[in-house]
Design a protein around this motif. Structure first.
Motif, PDB file in Angstrom:
ATOM      1  N   ASP A 196      16.511 117.221 -44.448  1.00 26.64           N
ATOM      2  CA  ASP A 196      15.612 116.457 -45.303  1.00 26.64           C
ATOM      3  C   ASP A 196      16.234 115.140 -45.759  1.00 26.64           C
ATOM      4  N   PHE A 197      17.204 114.634 -45.016  1.00 23.92           N
ATOM      5  CA  PHE A 197      17.802 113.336 -45.355  1.00 23.92           C
ATOM      6  C   PHE A 197      16.960 112.188 -44.804  1.00 23.92           C
ATOM      7  N   ILE A 198      16.668 112.246 -43.513  1.00 23.08           N
ATOM      8  CA  ILE A 198      15.923 111.178 -42.835  1.00 23.08           C
ATOM      9  C   ILE A 198      14.762 111.802 -42.065  1.00 23.08           C
ATOM     10  N   PHE A 199      13.590 111.187 -42.185  1.00 22.67           N
ATOM     11  CA  PHE A 199      12.416 111.581 -41.408  1.00 22.67           C
ATOM     12  C   PHE A 199      11.914 110.393 -40.600  1.00 22.67           C
ATOM     13  N   HIS A 200      10.908 110.665 -39.778  1.00 21.70           N
ATOM     14  CA  HIS A 200      10.237 109.571 -39.085  1.00 21.70           C
ATOM     15  C   HIS A 200       9.559 108.668 -40.108  1.00 21.70           C
ATOM     16  N   ARG A 201      10.074 107.452 -40.251  1.00 25.71           N
ATOM     17  CA  ARG A 201       9.550 106.439 -41.165  1.00 25.71           C
ATOM     18  C   ARG A 201       9.574 106.871 -42.626  1.00 25.71           C
ATOM     19  N   SER A 202      10.500 107.747 -42.977  1.00 29.86           N
ATOM     20  CA  SER A 202      10.568 108.187 -44.365  1.00 29.86           C
ATOM     21  C   SER A 202      11.963 108.724 -44.673  1.00 29.86           C
ATOM     22  N   ILE A 203      12.173 109.071 -45.938  1.00 28.44           N
ATOM     23  CA  ILE A 203      13.450 109.622 -46.392  1.00 28.44           C
ATOM     24  C   ILE A 203      13.178 110.835 -47.273  1.00 28.44           C
ATOM     25  N   ILE A 207      19.034 126.648 -36.218  1.00 27.54           N
ATOM     26  CA  ILE A 207      19.152 125.619 -37.253  1.00 27.54           C
ATOM     27  C   ILE A 207      17.966 125.703 -38.199  1.00 27.54           C
ATOM     28  N   ASP A 208      18.267 125.859 -39.490  1.00 21.59           N
ATOM     29  CA  ASP A 208      17.279 125.856 -40.578  1.00 21.59           C
ATOM     30  C   ASP A 208      16.117 126.828 -40.360  1.00 21.59           C
ATOM     31  N   PRO A 209      16.401 128.128 -40.377  1.00 28.41           N
ATOM     32  CA  PRO A 209      15.314 129.124 -40.237  1.00 28.41           C
ATOM     33  C   PRO A 209      14.564 129.288 -41.560  1.00 28.41           C
ATOM     34  N   GLY A 210      13.376 128.739 -41.630  1.00 28.10           N
ATOM     35  CA  GLY A 210      12.616 128.724 -42.879  1.00 28.10           C
ATOM     36  C   GLY A 210      11.730 129.946 -43.064  1.00 28.10           C
ATOM     37  N   ILE A 211      10.717 129.790 -43.895  1.00 27.74           N
ATOM     38  CA  ILE A 211       9.845 130.897 -44.285  1.00 27.74           C
ATOM     39  C   ILE A 211       9.040 131.374 -43.073  1.00 27.74           C
ATOM     40  N   GLY A 212       9.241 132.637 -42.682  1.00 32.96           N
ATOM     41  CA  GLY A 212       8.505 133.203 -41.559  1.00 32.96           C
ATOM     42  C   GLY A 212       9.073 132.904 -40.192  1.00 32.96           C
ATOM     43  N   GLY A 235      20.476 123.371 -48.729  1.00 31.46           N
ATOM     44  CA  GLY A 235      20.197 124.670 -49.311  1.00 31.46           C
ATOM     45  C   GLY A 235      18.802 124.935 -49.801  1.00 31.46           C
ATOM     46  N   HIS A 236      17.856 124.032 -49.609  1.00 30.07           N
ATOM     47  CA  HIS A 236      16.506 124.273 -50.122  1.00 30.07           C
ATOM     48  C   HIS A 236      15.853 125.471 -49.445  1.00 30.07           C
ATOM     49  N   PHE A 237      15.089 126.221 -50.246  1.00 34.61           N
ATOM     50  CA  PHE A 237      14.570 127.522 -49.819  1.00 34.61           C
ATOM     51  C   PHE A 237      13.748 127.460 -48.539  1.00 34.61           C
ATOM     52  N   ASP A 238      13.017 126.368 -48.325  1.00 31.95           N
ATOM     53  CA  ASP A 238      12.154 126.312 -47.145  1.00 31.95           C
ATOM     54  C   ASP A 238      12.936 126.103 -45.852  1.00 31.95           C
ATOM     55  N   HIS A 239      14.248 125.863 -45.967  1.00 36.16           N
ATOM     56  CA  HIS A 239      15.113 125.718 -44.794  1.00 36.16           C
ATOM     57  C   HIS A 239      16.012 126.926 -44.569  1.00 36.16           C
ATOM     58  N   VAL A 240      16.150 127.779 -45.565  1.00 39.84           N
ATOM     59  CA  VAL A 240      17.138 128.866 -45.484  1.00 39.84           C
ATOM     60  C   VAL A 240      16.519 130.247 -45.692  1.00 39.84           C
ATOM     61  N   CYS A 249      26.941 126.559 -44.068  1.00 36.02           N
ATOM     62  CA  CYS A 249      26.159 125.805 -45.038  1.00 36.02           C
ATOM     63  C   CYS A 249      27.088 124.848 -45.779  1.00 36.02           C
ATOM     64  N   PRO A 250      26.658 123.634 -46.104  1.00 27.67           N
ATOM     65  CA  PRO A 250      27.482 122.755 -46.928  1.00 27.67           C
ATOM     66  C   PRO A 250      27.887 123.442 -48.222  1.00 27.67           C
ATOM     67  N   TYR A 251      29.152 123.317 -48.567  1.00 28.81           N
ATOM     68  CA  TYR A 251      29.706 124.013 -49.723  1.00 28.81           C
ATOM     69  C   TYR A 251      28.888 123.762 -50.990  1.00 28.81           C
ATOM     70  N   GLU A 252      28.525 122.504 -51.241  1.00 29.58           N
ATOM     71  CA  GLU A 252      27.876 122.139 -52.500  1.00 29.58           C
ATOM     72  C   GLU A 252      26.474 122.721 -52.633  1.00 29.58           C
ATOM     73  N   ASP A 253      25.875 123.173 -51.532  1.00 25.73           N
ATOM     74  CA  ASP A 253      24.530 123.753 -51.575  1.00 25.73           C
ATOM     75  C   ASP A 253      24.535 125.275 -51.506  1.00 25.73           C
TER      76      ASP A 253
END
Length: 250
Positions: free
Chosen positions: A190-197, A37-42, A66-71, A88-92
């Motif tokens: 990147d939808f929901i984080f611990h105490r953040s969005i 799930i979400d293999p990012g940079i490196g 689809g953001h680069f740091d996740h794909v 991957c979600p179609y729209e991304d």
């Protein structure tokens, strides 16, 4: 680092890159199979080495958005594991197929466009509510996988809920320690984080759409562990209590 463990599967996590993006490996305890799930940079070396050292076969790569740091490592992993699908979600998907943020992203083409209709083609999208709370179910090996779309951060931004087909229903628990032995896990990207969005001020994002997605998230009835794209674990119940703080700020 192990972030989830029950009788049927466990999850390893390691952050990568400048943005410390969490890459996850979900291991089946009854078979030598796993999800990426979400293999990012490196992330490629860690993924490959971990799967090889445990003699585990990867079933699929799942992208929450689809953001680069996740794909970033999609392309390298698809080349190494030639037979596995990329979801991957179609729209991304356009963000994978072209380097739209000029970061040097290695291009990758999803095998399966989540939520696409038969004749849909990969093209540039902007966040709107037409796909809000869309659910798509898949099975790979013993894993039951549900993509739930919460657009706003990106046009196809989704959470991925995973459970093992042999998991039995467990009573809802209140604390993270109990939740970590439950039967479902939500990978929130990147939808929901611990105490953040997630941010909604990027290109292709939308404050209005993000607000609508957060309001829908508030209606979820089932508590479960959340493993986000950045930072530490949390839970549905914990973040539902935090969302009212964020809504007036969008």
């Amino acid at each position: 680092m192990q972030v989830f463990d029950n009788d049927f599967f466990y999850v390893l996590c390691k952050p990568f890159g400048e943005y410390q993006t969490n890459c996850y490996l979900v291991f089946d305890k009854t078979k030598k199979e796993a999800l990426i799930i979400d293999p990012g940079i490196g992330a490629s070396s860690w993924v490959i080495d971990t799967l090889k050292s445990t003699n585990t076969i990867p079933l699929a790569i799942l992208n929450t958005h689809g953001h680069f740091d996740h794909v970033w490592s999609n392309a390298e992993l698809l080349k190494y594991f030639a037979e596995i699908p990329l979801l991957c979600p179609y729209e991304d998907a356009f963000m994978l197929a072209q380097d739209c943020f000029s970061t040097g992203l290695p291009n990758s083409i999803p095998t399966l466009l989540i939520g696409a209709k038969e004749n849909d083609k990969i093209c540039e999208k902007t966040s709107n509510t037409s796909n809000l709370e869309r659910k798509n179910d898949f099975t790979y090996g013993n894993f039951a996988i549900t993509f739930i779309c919460y657009p706003g951060h990106t046009p196809g931004c989704s959470v991925v809920v995973i459970c093992h087909k042999d998991s039995s229903s467990l009573e809802s628990q209140e604390d993270l320690q109990s939740l970590s032995s439950g039967n479902k896990v939500m990978f929130s990207g990147d939808f929901i984080f611990h105490r953040s969005i997630g941010r909604s001020d990027f290109p292709y994002s939308s404050h209005t759409t993000m607000k609508a997605s957060l309001e829908k998230f508030l209606t979820l009835q089932e508590d479960m562990l959340i493993l986000p794209g950045h930072g530490s674990p949390t839970s549905v119940a914990q973040e539902q209590s935090n969302i009212p703080f964020w809504l007036p700020r969008l």
